[in-house]
Design a protein around this motif. Structure first.
Motif, PDB file in Angstrom:
ATOM      1  N   GLU A 174       0.827  -1.209   0.000  1.00 24.35           N
ATOM      2  CA  GLU A 174       0.000   0.000   0.000  1.00 24.35           C
ATOM      3  C   GLU A 174       0.864   1.264   0.000  1.00 24.35           C
ATOM      4  O   GLU A 174       0.531   2.250  -0.640  1.00 24.35           O
ATOM      5  CB  GLU A 174      -0.915   0.021   1.235  1.00 24.35           C
ATOM      6  N   LEU A 175       1.971   1.232   0.740  1.00 20.55           N
ATOM      7  CA  LEU A 175       2.842   2.405   0.868  1.00 20.55           C
ATOM      8  C   LEU A 175       3.765   2.615  -0.332  1.00 20.55           C
ATOM      9  O   LEU A 175       4.240   3.719  -0.568  1.00 20.55           O
ATOM     10  CB  LEU A 175       3.694   2.293   2.132  1.00 20.55           C
TER      11      LEU A 175
ATOM     12  N   PRO B 255       6.280  -2.962   7.392  1.00 24.23           N
ATOM     13  CA  PRO B 255       7.410  -2.339   6.704  1.00 24.23           C
ATOM     14  C   PRO B 255       8.373  -1.675   7.689  1.00 24.23           C
ATOM     15  O   PRO B 255       7.952  -1.201   8.730  1.00 24.23           O
ATOM     16  CB  PRO B 255       6.735  -1.275   5.827  1.00 24.23           C
ATOM     17  N   THR B 256       9.644  -1.685   7.341  1.00 26.95           N
ATOM     18  CA  THR B 256      10.654  -0.952   8.095  1.00 26.95           C
ATOM     19  C   THR B 256      11.389  -0.049   7.119  1.00 26.95           C
ATOM     20  O   THR B 256      11.745  -0.482   6.025  1.00 26.95           O
ATOM     21  CB  THR B 256      11.651  -1.910   8.784  1.00 26.95           C
ATOM     22  N   MET B 257      11.576   1.192   7.509  1.00 25.61           N
ATOM     23  CA  MET B 257      12.289   2.167   6.680  1.00 25.61           C
ATOM     24  C   MET B 257      13.498   2.657   7.477  1.00 25.61           C
ATOM     25  O   MET B 257      13.356   3.027   8.643  1.00 25.61           O
ATOM     26  CB  MET B 257      11.403   3.373   6.357  1.00 25.61           C
ATOM     27  N   ILE B 258      14.664   2.639   6.843  1.00 27.72           N
ATOM     28  CA  ILE B 258      15.885   3.061   7.531  1.00 27.72           C
ATOM     29  C   ILE B 258      16.617   4.093   6.673  1.00 27.72           C
ATOM     30  O   ILE B 258      16.746   3.912   5.460  1.00 27.72           O
ATOM     31  CB  ILE B 258      16.824   1.862   7.815  1.00 27.72           C
ATOM     32  N   VAL B 259      17.085   5.161   7.309  1.00 27.50           N
ATOM     33  CA  VAL B 259      17.967   6.120   6.645  1.00 27.50           C
ATOM     34  C   VAL B 259      19.381   5.876   7.164  1.00 27.50           C
ATOM     35  O   VAL B 259      19.606   5.854   8.377  1.00 27.50           O
ATOM     36  CB  VAL B 259      17.540   7.578   6.898  1.00 27.50           C
TER      37      VAL B 259
ATOM     38  N   PRO C 286       7.362  -0.731  12.031  1.00 30.84           N
ATOM     39  CA  PRO C 286       5.948  -0.824  11.644  1.00 30.84           C
ATOM     40  C   PRO C 286       4.994  -0.072  12.572  1.00 30.84           C
ATOM     41  O   PRO C 286       4.013   0.505  12.109  1.00 30.84           O
ATOM     42  CB  PRO C 286       5.666  -2.321  11.663  1.00 30.84           C
ATOM     43  N   ASP C 287       5.293  -0.039  13.856  1.00 31.20           N
ATOM     44  CA  ASP C 287       4.408   0.638  14.806  1.00 31.20           C
ATOM     45  C   ASP C 287       4.445   2.163  14.659  1.00 31.20           C
ATOM     46  O   ASP C 287       3.582   2.852  15.190  1.00 31.20           O
ATOM     47  CB  ASP C 287       4.762   0.241  16.247  1.00 31.20           C
ATOM     48  N   LYS C 288       5.440   2.679  13.938  1.00 33.90           N
ATOM     49  CA  LYS C 288       5.561   4.132  13.758  1.00 33.90           C
ATOM     50  C   LYS C 288       5.162   4.582  12.361  1.00 33.90           C
ATOM     51  O   LYS C 288       5.266   5.748  12.036  1.00 33.90           O
ATOM     52  CB  LYS C 288       6.998   4.562  14.037  1.00 33.90           C
ATOM     53  N   ILE C 289       4.723   3.645  11.505  1.00 33.25           N
ATOM     54  CA  ILE C 289       4.345   3.991  10.136  1.00 33.25           C
ATOM     55  C   ILE C 289       2.852   3.765   9.963  1.00 33.25           C
ATOM     56  O   ILE C 289       2.390   2.629   9.887  1.00 33.25           O
ATOM     57  CB  ILE C 289       5.100   3.129   9.100  1.00 33.25           C
ATOM     58  N   SER C 290       2.102   4.864   9.933  1.00 33.81           N
ATOM     59  CA  SER C 290       0.673   4.722   9.662  1.00 33.81           C
ATOM     60  C   SER C 290       0.322   5.248   8.278  1.00 33.81           C
ATOM     61  O   SER C 290      -0.665   4.863   7.685  1.00 33.81           O
ATOM     62  CB  SER C 290      -0.157   5.426  10.735  1.00 33.81           C
ATOM     63  N   SER C 291       1.188   6.139   7.743  1.00 29.73           N
ATOM     64  CA  SER C 291       0.930   6.689   6.415  1.00 29.73           C
ATOM     65  C   SER C 291       2.236   7.202   5.816  1.00 29.73           C
ATOM     66  O   SER C 291       3.266   7.250   6.485  1.00 29.73           O
ATOM     67  CB  SER C 291      -0.071   7.835   6.509  1.00 29.73           C
ATOM     68  N   ALA C 292       2.145   7.633   4.564  1.00 30.28           N
ATOM     69  CA  ALA C 292       3.324   8.192   3.890  1.00 30.28           C
ATOM     70  C   ALA C 292       3.809   9.459   4.586  1.00 30.28           C
ATOM     71  O   ALA C 292       4.986   9.794   4.513  1.00 30.28           O
ATOM     72  CB  ALA C 292       3.000   8.468   2.428  1.00 30.28           C
TER      73      ALA C 292
ATOM     74  N   ILE D  51       6.639   8.752   6.879  1.00 33.39           N
ATOM     75  CA  ILE D  51       7.897   8.537   6.162  1.00 33.39           C
ATOM     76  C   ILE D  51       8.477   9.880   5.730  1.00 33.39           C
ATOM     77  O   ILE D  51       9.668  10.134   5.881  1.00 33.39           O
ATOM     78  CB  ILE D  51       7.663   7.622   4.939  1.00 33.39           C
ATOM     79  N   GLU D  52       7.605  10.753   5.228  1.00 31.30           N
ATOM     80  CA  GLU D  52       8.078  12.060   4.766  1.00 31.30           C
ATOM     81  C   GLU D  52       8.657  12.887   5.912  1.00 31.30           C
ATOM     82  O   GLU D  52       9.674  13.570   5.741  1.00 31.30           O
ATOM     83  CB  GLU D  52       6.950  12.829   4.080  1.00 31.30           C
ATOM     84  N   GLU D  53       8.052  12.806   7.093  1.00 30.24           N
ATOM     85  CA  GLU D  53       8.586  13.524   8.257  1.00 30.24           C
ATOM     86  C   GLU D  53      10.014  13.087   8.543  1.00 30.24           C
ATOM     87  O   GLU D  53      10.879  13.903   8.850  1.00 30.24           O
ATOM     88  CB  GLU D  53       7.704  13.298   9.486  1.00 30.24           C
ATOM     89  N   MET D  54      10.271  11.776   8.460  1.00 31.33           N
ATOM     90  CA  MET D  54      11.623  11.271   8.692  1.00 31.33           C
ATOM     91  C   MET D  54      12.559  11.806   7.612  1.00 31.33           C
ATOM     92  O   MET D  54      13.654  12.283   7.914  1.00 31.33           O
ATOM     93  CB  MET D  54      11.642   9.744   8.690  1.00 31.33           C
TER      94      MET D  54
END
Length: 108
Positions: A35-36, A74-78, A90-96, A99-102
């Motif tokens: 979805e993301l 999903p896990t997103m890492i910078v 996953p517990d910190k990602i509810s929407s795009a 991700i954009e804030e990060m």
């Protein structure tokens, strides 16, 4: 978006120092990941000049995901200069927007 695997991960992420690297760890059976994904591609269009975007299919690269301590999707890492600078689990990602804030924290 650059597709990562065990052959290119070190060169494209760990040893890459030109700009921050955003890695989307996803899986084929992860509905939230799928979805993301279109939103993540839009973020690449918006921030791709300052942040390198890449993705890793954990279904095909399980050991690499485990080595990066990716336990859920999903896990997103910078990564900055090969080091994990920020992790979205996953517990910190509810929407795009999450991700954009990060990403905004690394967009200079």
């Amino acid at each position: 978006m650059l597709e990562l695997n065990k052959e290119n991960f070190d060169a494209e992420v760990i040893n890459y120092t030109e700009k921050p690297v955003f890695v989307d760890f996803w899986g084929e059976k992860c509905q939230k990941c799928l979805e993301l994904m279109p939103d993540v591609h839009k973020l690449e269009e918006k921030y791709g000049d300052k942040i390198k975007f890449a993705s890793l299919n954990t279904s095909q690269n399980r050991r690499l995901a485990i080595a990066q301590k990716v336990l859920g999707l999903p896990t997103m890492i910078v990564y900055v200069n090969g080091e994990k600078a920020e992790v979205l689990t996953p517990d910190k990602i509810s929407s795009a927007a999450d991700i954009e804030e990060m990403l905004k924290r690394f967009y200079k």
